[in-house]
Motif scaffolding. Structure first.
Motif, mmCIF file in Angstrom:
data_model
loop_
_atom_site.group_PDB
_atom_site.id
_atom_site.type_symbol
_atom_site.label_atom_id
_atom_site.label_comp_id
_atom_site.label_asym_id
_atom_site.label_seq_id
_atom_site.Cartn_x
_atom_site.Cartn_y
_atom_site.Cartn_z
ATOM 1 N N SER A 256 0.844 -1.172 0.185
ATOM 2 C CA SER A 256 0.203 0.204 -0.066
ATOM 3 C C SER A 256 0.898 1.283 0.029
ATOM 4 C CB SER A 256 -0.806 0.043 1.349
ATOM 5 O OG SER A 256 -1.319 1.287 1.390
ATOM 6 N N SER A 257 0.396 2.343 -0.549
ATOM 7 C CA SER A 257 1.162 3.651 -0.790
ATOM 8 C C SER A 257 1.275 4.045 1.000
ATOM 9 C CB SER A 257 0.712 4.567 -1.337
ATOM 10 O OG SER A 257 -0.787 4.726 -1.122
ATOM 11 N N SER A 258 0.504 3.571 1.653
ATOM 12 C CA SER A 258 0.603 4.168 3.020
ATOM 13 C C SER A 258 1.268 3.173 3.804
ATOM 14 C CB SER A 258 -0.576 4.468 3.587
ATOM 15 O OG SER A 258 -0.803 4.225 5.244
ATOM 16 N N PRO A 259 2.318 3.214 4.840
ATOM 17 C CA PRO A 259 2.808 2.067 5.307
ATOM 18 C C PRO A 259 1.880 1.587 6.511
ATOM 19 C CG PRO A 259 4.303 3.946 5.358
ATOM 20 C CD PRO A 259 3.119 4.284 4.933
ATOM 21 N N GLU A 260 1.107 2.412 7.157
ATOM 22 C CA GLU A 260 0.037 2.187 8.196
ATOM 23 C C GLU A 260 -0.922 1.262 7.699
ATOM 24 O OE1 GLU A 260 0.704 5.572 7.663
ATOM 25 O OE2 GLU A 260 2.551 5.278 9.104
ATOM 26 N N ARG A 261 -1.389 1.599 6.288
ATOM 27 C CA ARG A 261 -2.658 0.819 5.831
ATOM 28 C C ARG A 261 -2.015 -0.237 5.528
ATOM 29 N NH1 ARG A 261 -4.308 4.911 2.870
ATOM 30 N NH2 ARG A 261 -3.660 4.040 0.797
ATOM 31 N N ALA A 262 -1.072 -0.619 4.908
ATOM 32 C CA ALA A 262 -0.126 -1.734 4.334
ATOM 33 C C ALA A 262 -0.053 -2.884 5.671
ATOM 34 C CB ALA A 262 1.245 -1.703 3.994
ATOM 35 N N THR A 263 0.167 -2.199 6.830
ATOM 36 C CA THR A 263 0.373 -3.142 7.871
ATOM 37 C C THR A 263 -0.842 -3.466 8.608
ATOM 38 O OG1 THR A 263 2.304 -1.794 8.428
ATOM 39 C CG2 THR A 263 1.595 -3.271 10.422
ATOM 40 N N ALA A 264 -1.990 -2.741 8.561
ATOM 41 C CA ALA A 264 -3.347 -3.027 9.125
ATOM 42 C C ALA A 264 -3.589 -3.951 8.107
ATOM 43 C CB ALA A 264 -3.933 -1.812 8.972
ATOM 44 N N TYR A 265 -3.643 -3.810 6.808
ATOM 45 C CA TYR A 265 -4.176 -4.832 5.859
ATOM 46 C C TYR A 265 -3.611 -6.351 5.778
ATOM 47 C CZ TYR A 265 -6.484 -5.605 1.227
ATOM 48 O OH TYR A 265 -7.231 -6.142 0.134
ATOM 49 N N ALA A 266 -2.411 -6.125 6.009
ATOM 50 C CA ALA A 266 -1.685 -7.319 6.044
ATOM 51 C C ALA A 266 -2.147 -8.047 7.278
ATOM 52 C CB ALA A 266 -0.255 -7.154 6.113
ATOM 53 N N LYS A 267 -2.303 -7.538 8.369
ATOM 54 C CA LYS A 267 -2.677 -8.261 9.846
ATOM 55 C C LYS A 267 -4.343 -8.599 9.596
ATOM 56 C CE LYS A 267 -2.793 -7.214 14.467
ATOM 57 N NZ LYS A 267 -2.967 -6.202 15.516
ATOM 58 N N GLU A 268 -4.799 -7.834 8.711
ATOM 59 C CA GLU A 268 -6.568 -8.168 8.725
ATOM 60 C C GLU A 268 -6.585 -9.547 8.056
ATOM 61 O OE1 GLU A 268 -9.529 -5.648 6.792
ATOM 62 O OE2 GLU A 268 -8.353 -4.092 8.227
#
Ligand code: NDP
Length: 333
Positions: free
Chosen positions: A34-46
């Protein structure tokens, strides 16, 4: 095993494609970008994905074989070319790019690299559409004369973002839905469109000059004429797909959808018959075909060339709506 990288922390991946990839026997999702590190991490976790990255270089540098691109439309070209350059197979969302010329560039790059490029036109995988294609090819409606596509929906609130506000991201109903209708007509009829005339509207949802409704009339090589209606603003219209021939009509209901639902009726001099068809998840079948293509067996259900055709068709529809004239469709393949 095919190791996938998800390029884009998108809704479509979350709703359908993660499941479709995981439904394959030798397949895993290794990373998400994701272009946003926070969104990437949250999405990966979910979604139980091991690696979250926020640059394309990091995604392409990770241990993956194939990339699924489901970012907003203006990003597809650059991301697909980079993935191909890195030696990855690419399954790209529709529209392949913002212009048919860019889509051709993607097709040429994949071909030169010997990699598989697919367009995620899911409707080709629907049992209903395959049953219609087979019925027509085997002559059950005689000579096809005309087709009608009803694909005007209500854009769900969670998707009322870039599609209705950002022309530069490739918003608008024509790049979103008309591309699917153009592809499905080609697939079901087994025919190519020659020209299109279109009217578009902004019926109150889309902003920034974007259209949220379109009606198109298509002429095909065989002489078949077709009409298609795409929209974001009609809550109660329902969807459908009809093909009328000299000896019969195919009347499909609720089939312009992401789910394996709906019905197909064949009406002839003999009476009415409900066609039976398989109810497999459309995206699971798309992935299976794509994996087979990677393994050297056949082609993705919709190829890069099919994506060039659908985008050329949508582009011609937009040009027609602007000019008030009929526009020829030539994918230049
Ligand atoms: P989304 O709007 O869900 O995602 C697109 C991008 O928007 C993401 O890649 C993400 O960027 C960004 N984004 C997502 N959530 C947020 C947020 N909360 N805040 C800021 N940015 C966010 O798009 P869709 O899944 O609806 O569509 C993606 C692509 O897939 C399009 O090309 C579309 O045409 C296609 N599509 C195809 C369908 C099909 O059936 N074939 C169906 C639906 C869509 P980042 O990755 O950088 O985080």
């Amino acid at each position: 095993t095919v190791k996938w990288g998800l390029n884009g922390a998108s809704t479509i991946a979350r709703q359908f494609m993660i499941n479709a990839i995981r439904a394959q026997p030798n397949s895993e999702i290794a990373a998400v970008m994701s272009s946003s590190p926070e969104r990437a991490t949250a999405y990966a976790k979910e979604n139980g994905i091991a690696l979250a990255v926020s640059t394309l270089d990091a995604l392409l540098g990770s241990d993956i074989d194939a990339v699924y691109i489901s970012t907003t439309n203006e990003l597809h070209l650059e991301q697909a070319l980079a993935a191909i350059k890195a030696g990855k197979h690419v399954l790209c969302e529709k529209p392949l790019a913002l212009t048919s010329a860019d889509a051709r560039t993607m097709v040429a790059a994949a071909k030169a690299a010997g990699l598989v490029l697919g367009t995620n036109h899911h409707l080709r995988n629907a049992g209903a559409h395959r049953a219609m294609r087979e019925a027509i090819a085997s002559g059950r409606i005689g000579k096809p004369i005309a087709a009608r596509v009803f694909h005007s929906v209500y854009l769900p609130e969670n998707l009322q973002g870039w599609r209705i506000t950002r022309p530069e991201a490739g918003g608008g109903v024509v790049l979103d839905i008309t591309v699917h209708d153009a592809d499905t007509l080609r697939f079901v009829l087994g025919d190519d469109p020659l020209e299109v005339t279109a009217f578009t509207q902004s019926a109150g949802m889309a902003a920034g000059g974007l259209e949220d409704g379109a009606m198109c009339i298509w002429r095909f090589k065989s002489g078949v004429i077709a009409q298609s209606h795409e929209g974001f603003t009609t809550k109660f219209a329902g969807t459908g797909f009809e093909v009328h021939g000299s000896e019969g009509s195919l009347i499909a209901k609720d089939v312009m959808t992401q789910k394996p639902i709906g019905s197909v009726l064949l009406r002839t001099a003999q009476g009415e018959e409900e066609l039976s068809f398989d109810r497999e998840d459309l995206y699971v079948r798309s992935l299976r075909q794509f994996h087979a293509a990677i393994g050297g067996e056949g082609q993705p259900s919709a190829t890069g060339e099919d994506g060039v055709w659908s985008l050329t068709s949508a582009e011609a529809a937009l040009q027609s709506a602007r000019s008030g004239k009929s526009v020829a469709i030539d994918p230049n393949l």
